[in-house]
Design a protein around this motif. Structure first.
Motif, PDB file in Angstrom:
ATOM      1  N   ARG A 156       0.827  -1.203   0.000  1.00 51.94           N
ATOM      2  CA  ARG A 156       0.000   0.000   0.000  1.00 51.94           C
ATOM      3  C   ARG A 156       0.866   1.259   0.000  1.00 51.94           C
ATOM      4  N   ILE A 157       0.241   2.348  -0.443  1.00 53.67           N
ATOM      5  CA  ILE A 157       0.903   3.655  -0.513  1.00 53.67           C
ATOM      6  C   ILE A 157       0.803   4.362   0.828  1.00 53.67           C
ATOM      7  N   VAL A 158       1.908   4.922   1.283  1.00 57.97           N
ATOM      8  CA  VAL A 158       1.895   5.933   2.340  1.00 57.97           C
ATOM      9  C   VAL A 158       2.615   7.147   1.770  1.00 57.97           C
ATOM     10  N   ALA A 159       1.845   8.173   1.453  1.00 57.49           N
ATOM     11  CA  ALA A 159       2.395   9.411   0.887  1.00 57.49           C
ATOM     12  C   ALA A 159       2.400  10.483   1.960  1.00 57.49           C
ATOM     13  N   CYS A 160       3.417  11.329   1.931  1.00 55.04           N
ATOM     14  CA  CYS A 160       3.528  12.417   2.898  1.00 55.04           C
ATOM     15  C   CYS A 160       3.368  13.753   2.179  1.00 55.04           C
ATOM     16  N   ASP A 161       2.574  14.641   2.740  1.00 54.00           N
ATOM     17  CA  ASP A 161       2.301  15.936   2.116  1.00 54.00           C
ATOM     18  C   ASP A 161       3.489  16.868   2.323  1.00 54.00           C
ATOM     19  N   MET A 162       4.517  16.682   1.518  1.00 57.56           N
ATOM     20  CA  MET A 162       5.702  17.534   1.565  1.00 57.56           C
ATOM     21  C   MET A 162       5.626  18.524   0.416  1.00 57.56           C
ATOM     22  N   HIS A 163       4.823  19.579   0.605  1.00 54.63           N
ATOM     23  CA  HIS A 163       4.483  20.430  -0.532  1.00 54.63           C
ATOM     24  C   HIS A 163       5.622  21.333  -0.991  1.00 54.63           C
ATOM     25  N   LYS A 164       6.637  21.558  -0.165  1.00 52.39           N
ATOM     26  CA  LYS A 164       7.702  22.466  -0.605  1.00 52.39           C
ATOM     27  C   LYS A 164       8.478  21.916  -1.805  1.00 52.39           C
ATOM     28  N   ARG A 165       8.522  20.601  -1.973  1.00 57.27           N
ATOM     29  CA  ARG A 165       9.253  20.075  -3.125  1.00 57.27           C
ATOM     30  C   ARG A 165       8.523  20.393  -4.434  1.00 57.27           C
ATOM     31  N   TYR A 166       7.252  20.849  -4.340  1.00 61.39           N
ATOM     32  CA  TYR A 166       6.492  21.214  -5.536  1.00 61.39           C
ATOM     33  C   TYR A 166       6.403  22.730  -5.734  1.00 61.39           C
ATOM     34  N   ASP A 167       7.014  23.504  -4.854  1.00 61.92           N
ATOM     35  CA  ASP A 167       7.074  24.951  -5.029  1.00 61.92           C
ATOM     36  C   ASP A 167       7.838  25.240  -6.320  1.00 61.92           C
ATOM     37  N   PRO A 168       7.221  25.906  -7.315  1.00 57.06           N
ATOM     38  CA  PRO A 168       7.898  26.075  -8.608  1.00 57.06           C
ATOM     39  C   PRO A 168       9.179  26.882  -8.522  1.00 57.06           C
ATOM     40  N   ARG A 371      -2.871   4.997  -9.450  1.00 61.46           N
ATOM     41  CA  ARG A 371      -2.056   4.152 -10.335  1.00 61.46           C
ATOM     42  C   ARG A 371      -1.874   2.756  -9.747  1.00 61.46           C
ATOM     43  N   ARG A 372      -1.754   2.682  -8.434  1.00 62.42           N
ATOM     44  CA  ARG A 372      -1.589   1.385  -7.770  1.00 62.42           C
ATOM     45  C   ARG A 372      -2.918   0.643  -7.651  1.00 62.42           C
ATOM     46  N   ARG A 373      -3.938   1.324  -7.148  1.00 62.75           N
ATOM     47  CA  ARG A 373      -5.194   0.668  -6.792  1.00 62.75           C
ATOM     48  C   ARG A 373      -6.102   0.441  -7.997  1.00 62.75           C
ATOM     49  N   ILE A 374      -6.136   1.397  -8.934  1.00 66.93           N
ATOM     50  CA  ILE A 374      -7.080   1.321 -10.056  1.00 66.93           C
ATOM     51  C   ILE A 374      -6.401   0.919 -11.360  1.00 66.93           C
ATOM     52  N   LEU A 375      -5.215   1.481 -11.637  1.00 65.91           N
ATOM     53  CA  LEU A 375      -4.520   1.147 -12.874  1.00 65.91           C
ATOM     54  C   LEU A 375      -3.642  -0.097 -12.742  1.00 65.91           C
ATOM     55  N   GLY A 376      -3.448  -0.564 -11.520  1.00 72.55           N
ATOM     56  CA  GLY A 376      -2.741  -1.825 -11.302  1.00 72.55           C
ATOM     57  C   GLY A 376      -1.241  -1.774 -11.473  1.00 72.55           C
ATOM     58  N   GLU A 377      -0.642  -0.604 -11.343  1.00 71.33           N
ATOM     59  CA  GLU A 377       0.809  -0.492 -11.493  1.00 71.33           C
ATOM     60  C   GLU A 377       1.527  -1.021 -10.256  1.00 71.33           C
ATOM     61  N   SER A 378       2.773  -1.396 -10.443  1.00 68.80           N
ATOM     62  CA  SER A 378       3.566  -1.932  -9.336  1.00 68.80           C
ATOM     63  C   SER A 378       4.121  -0.816  -8.477  1.00 68.80           C
ATOM     64  N   MET A 379       4.485  -1.157  -7.257  1.00 68.58           N
ATOM     65  CA  MET A 379       5.090  -0.181  -6.361  1.00 68.58           C
ATOM     66  C   MET A 379       6.410   0.327  -6.927  1.00 68.58           C
ATOM     67  N   GLU A 380       7.149  -0.549  -7.620  1.00 67.29           N
ATOM     68  CA  GLU A 380       8.430  -0.150  -8.196  1.00 67.29           C
ATOM     69  C   GLU A 380       8.247   0.929  -9.261  1.00 67.29           C
ATOM     70  N   THR A 381       7.165   0.831 -10.041  1.00 63.92           N
ATOM     71  CA  THR A 381       6.882   1.829 -11.070  1.00 63.92           C
ATOM     72  C   THR A 381       6.664   3.210 -10.463  1.00 63.92           C
ATOM     73  N   LEU A 382       6.117   3.223  -9.257  1.00 63.92           N
ATOM     74  CA  LEU A 382       5.721   4.483  -8.623  1.00 63.92           C
ATOM     75  C   LEU A 382       6.845   5.122  -7.826  1.00 63.92           C
ATOM     76  N   HIS A 383       7.936   4.429  -7.672  1.00 64.22           N
ATOM     77  CA  HIS A 383       9.036   4.934  -6.851  1.00 64.22           C
ATOM     78  C   HIS A 383       9.459   6.331  -7.286  1.00 64.22           C
ATOM     79  N   ASP A 384       9.567   7.223  -6.331  1.00 59.83           N
ATOM     80  CA  ASP A 384      10.055   8.589  -6.545  1.00 59.83           C
ATOM     81  C   ASP A 384       9.080   9.480  -7.314  1.00 59.83           C
ATOM     82  N   THR A 385       7.824   9.046  -7.489  1.00 58.99           N
ATOM     83  CA  THR A 385       6.828   9.912  -8.137  1.00 58.99           C
ATOM     84  C   THR A 385       5.999  10.690  -7.127  1.00 58.99           C
ATOM     85  N   TYR A 386       6.224  10.439  -5.842  1.00 61.72           N
ATOM     86  CA  TYR A 386       5.508  11.131  -4.769  1.00 61.72           C
ATOM     87  C   TYR A 386       6.369  11.039  -3.509  1.00 61.72           C
ATOM     88  N   PRO A 387       6.107  11.832  -2.487  1.00 61.41           N
ATOM     89  CA  PRO A 387       6.896  11.743  -1.254  1.00 61.41           C
ATOM     90  C   PRO A 387       6.540  10.482  -0.469  1.00 61.41           C
TER      91      PRO A 387
END
Length: 436
Positions: A156-168, A371-387
């Protein structure tokens, strides 16, 4: 609200400082139009067609105290835009357990106090639920390890809301840094919160500290973009204002010409005014992180934040107060604004929508879950796409070590022994060095 059979049920626990401005309004936007429109802000717009018809529904809002009525107010607030949506206000000391059992959400959004993140995350993972949590992930390395291990075992995904990395502004500087500035010798980062955070808004200020609360943002930016690993931590802190708040709030009231009895907190608040942390990284770079939550309300910005890189060929700096948007308003004084974080658009049709990196960070976590739950992608595919939770492990380790070092140095300084303590980070945690 989407009628798509492809949808996520989201439950939210906590309704604090940024709920109405960012978290709640973000989910209103997602209920109305999904997340596809937010993906360009995280560099994922190529996935918009694949997720365009995924509906987002909020099924429950949970807070601790029913007497505050916070959850009920939030439900009523959502109902003004979505009168047909079924959403329940829930209350209790462990309100997430009732929500997990009775509402069976796909996603639990954790917006509880800093010290109450771990158990809801672990319980959600046990229930097969993905998680987005507010920062910091948690306050102890052992808790981070437990979360990371359980998320891996559960898939399962555990994402952290680290919004400063998205500050343009920040992202632009960090991405160009290696080529433009060369080897970075030092990072200097400042994030100062207003005094009302520690004295009026957060009843739990004594359970955390300003470095854990906001220093984690700059740690995440540096660790994410520069791919460095911390090896040692030095920290000192100050306890002058808040520890003596029973006396100082009277003087502040006098200076503002207000009645001191109107202050929400009037007794001593046993937490740090500010903490200054120096981190040495595995490449020899030094990071200096300066955080407080006693910035006067009269300061021109909502917060004071800046980050500066010093390289061998050049340097770069992002300062919120230098972004160019200032106002002077009778009764409010001169103020700087930051719509890049949570700008607002009021459409002619009447509804409000927000944009900015506060929303982008939540979208990144939700996209990974879709992407994980509905599109069925692997955890490895998602690496580094979110905090990820794993990306926060070093951050939690620094937070925990800095808190211990600052306390030891405060004790030593008070006893006339200077500030001798530092921490050497280890695989399992840290060792205190120089502390008797």
């Amino acid at each position: 609200m989407s009628d798509s059979p492809r949808s996520l049920k989201v439950a939210i626990i906590g309704g604090g400082m940024f709920f109405d401005d960012i978290i709640g309004q973000t989910f209103k936007d997602f209920i109305r139009g999904g997340i596809a429109g937010s993906l360009n802000s995280i560099g994922m717009s190529h996935l918009a067609p694949a997720v365009a018809n995924v509906g987002i529904d909020v099924c429950a809002i949970g807070t601790r105290s029913q007497s505050s009525g916070t959850a009920g107010r939030i439900v009523d607030w959502f109902a003004t835009d979505f009168p047909g949506q079924t959403m329940e206000a829930c209350y209790g000391d462990a309100v997430w357990n009732d929500i997990l059992a009775n509402h069976k959400p796909d996603v639990l959004f954790v917006a509880t106090p800093d010290n109450v993140h771990t158990q809801p995350i672990l319980d959600a993972l046990d229930a097969g639920v993905d998680v987005i949590t507010e920062k910091p992930l948690c306050l102890k390395t052992s808790e981070a390890d437990a979360i990371i291990a359980k998320a891996k075992d559960a898939g399962r995904i555990v994402a952290c809301d680290m919004h400063k990395r998205y500050d343009p502004f920040v992202r632009e500087m960090m991405l160009k840094a290696p080529e433009q500035y060369g080897t970075i010798n030092r990072v200097r980062a400042v994030l100062e919160e207003p005094l009302e955070v520690s004295t009026e808004i957060f009843a739990w200020a004594e359970e955390s500290n300003p470095f854990a609360y906001v220093g984690c943002h700059w740690l995440d930016v540096v660790h994410h973009y520069m791919d460095v690993k911390p090896v040692s931590v030095f920290a000192t802190g100050q306890k002058n204002l808040l520890l003596n708040w029973d006396k100082h709030h009277v003087e502040i009231a006098k200076r503002r010409d207000v009645d001191p009895s109107t202050f929400k907190r009037q007794g001593s608040i046993n937490t740090w005014d500010s903490i200054d942390v120096a981190v040495t990284y595995d490449n020899g770079m030094r990071g200096d992180y300066n955080n407080n939550w006693i910035n006067p309300a009269e300061f021109e910005g909502a917060v004071n934040q800046e980050i500066e890189l010093y390289g061998i060929y050049g340097r770069g700096m992002v300062d919120q107060q230098d972004r160019g948007y200032r106002e002077a308003i009778i009764g409010d004084g001169s103020r700087t604004r930051n719509p890049s974080f949570g700008g607002r658009i009021r459409h002619k049709g009447g509804h409000l929508e927000i944009f900015g990196y506060g929303k982008a960070s939540i979208a990144a976590g939700l996209l990974a879950i879709i992407r994980r739950r509905i599109l069925g992608e692997s955890m490895e595919t998602l690496h580094d796409t979110y905090p990820t939770a794993a990306s926060q492990r070093d951050i939690v380790q620094v937070i925990e070590a800095a808190s211990a070092v600052a306390e030891k140095n405060y004790e030593a300084f008070s006893a006339g022994r200077g500030t001798p303590a530092t921490a050497l980070l280890t695989e399992s945690g840290f060792d205190l060095v120089g502390a008797s």
